[in-house]
Design an enzyme around this catalytic site. Structure first.
Site, PDB file in Angstrom:
ATOM      1  N   HIS A  51      53.995  48.598  41.910  1.00  0.00           N
ATOM      2  CA  HIS A  51      53.961  49.044  40.509  1.00  0.00           C
ATOM      3  C   HIS A  51      52.567  48.811  39.914  1.00  0.00           C
ATOM      4  O   HIS A  51      52.050  49.630  39.162  1.00  0.00           O
ATOM      5  CB  HIS A  51      55.022  48.307  39.688  1.00  0.00           C
ATOM      6  CG  HIS A  51      56.427  48.573  40.148  1.00  0.00           C
ATOM      7  ND1 HIS A  51      56.883  49.844  40.435  1.00  0.00           N
ATOM      8  CD2 HIS A  51      57.476  47.737  40.376  1.00  0.00           C
ATOM      9  CE1 HIS A  51      58.167  49.768  40.816  1.00  0.00           C
ATOM     10  NE2 HIS A  51      58.536  48.499  40.796  1.00  0.00           N
ATOM     11  N   ARG A  58      56.814  65.703  42.834  1.00  0.00           N
ATOM     12  CA  ARG A  58      57.433  64.406  43.111  1.00  0.00           C
ATOM     13  C   ARG A  58      56.783  63.820  44.349  1.00  0.00           C
ATOM     14  O   ARG A  58      56.684  64.487  45.388  1.00  0.00           O
ATOM     15  CB  ARG A  58      58.942  64.505  43.327  1.00  0.00           C
ATOM     16  CG  ARG A  58      59.571  63.104  43.546  1.00  0.00           C
ATOM     17  CD  ARG A  58      61.078  63.095  43.553  1.00  0.00           C
ATOM     18  NE  ARG A  58      61.572  61.713  43.588  1.00  0.00           N
ATOM     19  CZ  ARG A  58      62.668  61.275  42.999  1.00  0.00           C
ATOM     20  NH1 ARG A  58      63.421  62.101  42.311  1.00  0.00           N
ATOM     21  NH2 ARG A  58      63.041  60.002  43.094  1.00  0.00           N
ATOM     22  N   LEU A 105      43.574  66.203  26.364  1.00  0.00           N
ATOM     23  CA  LEU A 105      44.851  66.119  27.082  1.00  0.00           C
ATOM     24  C   LEU A 105      45.878  65.330  26.263  1.00  0.00           C
ATOM     25  O   LEU A 105      45.528  64.335  25.631  1.00  0.00           O
ATOM     26  CB  LEU A 105      44.614  65.383  28.415  1.00  0.00           C
ATOM     27  CG  LEU A 105      45.863  64.992  29.216  1.00  0.00           C
ATOM     28  CD1 LEU A 105      46.400  66.201  29.980  1.00  0.00           C
ATOM     29  CD2 LEU A 105      45.567  63.865  30.197  1.00  0.00           C
ATOM     30  N   ASP A 147      56.992  58.379  42.381  1.00  0.00           N
ATOM     31  CA  ASP A 147      57.978  57.614  43.157  1.00  0.00           C
ATOM     32  C   ASP A 147      57.331  57.026  44.412  1.00  0.00           C
ATOM     33  O   ASP A 147      56.361  57.569  44.940  1.00  0.00           O
ATOM     34  CB  ASP A 147      59.146  58.535  43.530  1.00  0.00           C
ATOM     35  CG  ASP A 147      60.388  57.761  43.946  1.00  0.00           C
ATOM     36  OD1 ASP A 147      60.439  56.530  43.700  1.00  0.00           O
ATOM     37  OD2 ASP A 147      61.300  58.373  44.530  1.00  0.00           O
ATOM     38  N   SER A 186      66.341  63.465  39.834  1.00  0.00           N
ATOM     39  CA  SER A 186      66.635  62.153  39.235  1.00  0.00           C
ATOM     40  C   SER A 186      66.619  62.156  37.702  1.00  0.00           C
ATOM     41  O   SER A 186      66.026  61.267  37.078  1.00  0.00           O
ATOM     42  CB  SER A 186      65.678  61.089  39.788  1.00  0.00           C
ATOM     43  OG  SER A 186      65.742  61.017  41.198  1.00  0.00           O
ATOM     44  N   TRP A 205      55.835  51.722  49.301  1.00  0.00           N
ATOM     45  CA  TRP A 205      54.416  51.545  49.645  1.00  0.00           C
ATOM     46  C   TRP A 205      54.108  50.048  49.808  1.00  0.00           C
ATOM     47  O   TRP A 205      53.522  49.635  50.807  1.00  0.00           O
ATOM     48  CB  TRP A 205      53.514  52.156  48.559  1.00  0.00           C
ATOM     49  CG  TRP A 205      52.071  51.878  48.809  1.00  0.00           C
ATOM     50  CD1 TRP A 205      51.235  52.573  49.645  1.00  0.00           C
ATOM     51  CD2 TRP A 205      51.288  50.805  48.256  1.00  0.00           C
ATOM     52  NE1 TRP A 205      49.990  51.999  49.640  1.00  0.00           N
ATOM     53  CE2 TRP A 205      49.993  50.916  48.802  1.00  0.00           C
ATOM     54  CE3 TRP A 205      51.558  49.769  47.355  1.00  0.00           C
ATOM     55  CZ2 TRP A 205      48.959  50.029  48.478  1.00  0.00           C
ATOM     56  CZ3 TRP A 205      50.541  48.889  47.032  1.00  0.00           C
ATOM     57  CH2 TRP A 205      49.262  49.020  47.588  1.00  0.00           C
TER      58      TRP A 205
HETATM   59  C1  IPE Z   1      62.795  58.239  39.392  1.00  0.00           C
HETATM   60  O1  IPE Z   1      62.622  57.439  40.513  1.00  0.00           O
HETATM   61  C2  IPE Z   1      62.386  57.490  38.158  1.00  0.00           C
HETATM   62  C3  IPE Z   1      60.958  57.243  38.009  1.00  0.00           C
HETATM   63  C4  IPE Z   1      60.026  57.687  38.811  1.00  0.00           C
HETATM   64  C5  IPE Z   1      60.576  56.457  36.856  1.00  0.00           C
HETATM   65  P1  IPE Z   1      63.800  56.548  41.105  1.00  0.00           P
HETATM   66  O2  IPE Z   1      63.252  55.829  42.278  1.00  0.00           O
HETATM   67  O3  IPE Z   1      64.408  55.738  40.021  1.00  0.00           O
HETATM   68  O4  IPE Z   1      64.871  57.667  41.526  1.00  0.00           O
HETATM   69  P2  IPE Z   1      65.985  57.662  42.674  1.00  0.00           P
HETATM   70  O5  IPE Z   1      66.836  56.453  42.434  1.00  0.00           O
HETATM   71  O6  IPE Z   1      65.269  57.594  43.983  1.00  0.00           O
HETATM   72  O7  IPE Z   1      66.702  58.955  42.502  1.00  0.00           O
HETATM   73  C1  IPE Z   2      58.656  54.485  41.208  1.00  0.00           C
HETATM   74  O1  IPE Z   2      58.638  53.758  42.403  1.00  0.00           O
HETATM   75  C2  IPE Z   2      58.457  53.607  39.992  1.00  0.00           C
HETATM   76  C3  IPE Z   2      59.669  53.423  39.149  1.00  0.00           C
HETATM   77  C4  IPE Z   2      60.812  54.051  39.307  1.00  0.00           C
HETATM   78  C5  IPE Z   2      59.562  52.474  38.054  1.00  0.00           C
HETATM   79  P1  IPE Z   2      59.938  53.028  42.936  1.00  0.00           P
HETATM   80  O2  IPE Z   2      59.997  51.670  42.329  1.00  0.00           O
HETATM   81  O3  IPE Z   2      61.144  53.863  42.707  1.00  0.00           O
HETATM   82  O4  IPE Z   2      59.619  52.900  44.484  1.00  0.00           O
HETATM   83  P2  IPE Z   2      60.621  53.189  45.678  1.00  0.00           P
HETATM   84  O5  IPE Z   2      61.174  54.566  45.454  1.00  0.00           O
HETATM   85  O6  IPE Z   2      61.679  52.146  45.626  1.00  0.00           O
HETATM   86  O7  IPE Z   2      59.777  53.108  46.902  1.00  0.00           O
HETATM   87 MG    MG Z   3      62.070  55.290  43.778  1.00  0.00          MG
END
Ligand code: IPE
Ligand code: IPE
Ligand code: MG
Length: 228
Positions: free
Chosen positions: A32, A176, A126, A15, A184, A20
């Protein structure tokens, strides 16, 4: 870190890509993009230190609620990722497996996911598991439906084998990134006795040194599994 006492199964909620990128003055998509590179680094590190299973949360059943352009970008990134990673998996004896309901993806993305699974099925190092259109509640509902349909008794063992993670041992260590302290909808069943670690680091800045530090901490914990 003591190499003789490493967890069998590590799961990571990757996450913080968007935050970032924003802090760097970039679009969320740049986060991403960088995040996908970290997936490769961490996978290689886990493979090198002898981890058997690494599960990474890449796209949740709730992530469809994001802006259309971001979802589109993530779908394209996944296709690019699989194209570039196949030789890396093969070279490093990494087996790939997807969990989640991939039937909701485009035909071309589904095909490349299945091809990657088939072409790495013989690998014995792995196992890298990517959670793709994954939601733990959705997975549990699908598992119960499967058992019902086949008239199989509902018990822990049978539910376990009907989950997408059948044949994969429970999670030992859940990490996490990005400072959020929540699950989540990730692996609710499989983390029943996992040790949990939350780090402030955004996923694009996570690296193998930090993972080694977490592993050292993990080794200091006493896991009791309800015993004494
Ligand atoms: C969880 O992150 C899903 C993934 C890392 C793919 P999110 O950014 O979607 O979760 P919330 O919305 O902060 O709970
Ligand atoms: C995790 O990073 C990647 C996915 C859920 C696809 P986020 O896209 O949730 O990044 P933040 O949490 O908004 O910073
Ligand atoms: Mg996120």
């Amino acid at each position: 870190m003591n190499k003789s006492n490493i967890p069998k199964h590590i799961a990571i909620i990757m996450d913080g890509n968007g935050r970032w990128a924003k802090e760097q003055g970039l679009n969320r998509t740049a986060g991403h993009e960088k995040g996908a590179k970290v997936v490769r680094d961490i996978t290689m590190h886990c493979s090198n230190i002898g981890i058997k299973y690494l599960t990474l949360y890449a796209f949740s059943t709730e992530n469809w609620n994001r802006p259309k352009l971001e979802v589109q970008f993530l779908m394209k990134l996944l296709e690019r990722y699989f194209k570039s990673e196949l030789p890396v998996y093969l070279k490093n004896n990494v087996k790939f497996k997807a969990i989640g309901d991939i039937g909701k993806f485009s035909n071309s993305l589904q095909k490349i996911i299945k091809d990657t699974q088939d072409k790495t099925a013989h690998c014995t190092g792995l196992t890298q598991i990517l959670a793709l259109n994954y939601g733990s509640r959705d997975e549990i509902v699908r598992a119960i439906q499967k058992l019902n349909y086949k008239n199989i008794q509902i018990n822990e063992k049978n539910i376990n084998s009907a989950l997408d993670t059948a044949d994969i041992p429970d999670v030992d260590l859940l990490i996490r990134t990005s400072g959020e302290i929540r699950i989540s909808n990730f692996l609710l069943w499989q983390i029943a006795y996992a040790e949990m670690f939350f780090t402030q680091t955004y996923w694009p800045e996570f690296n193998s040194n930090e993972l080694d530090d977490i592993l050292s901490d993990f080794q200091k914990r006493e896991r009791r599994f309800g015993g004494v």
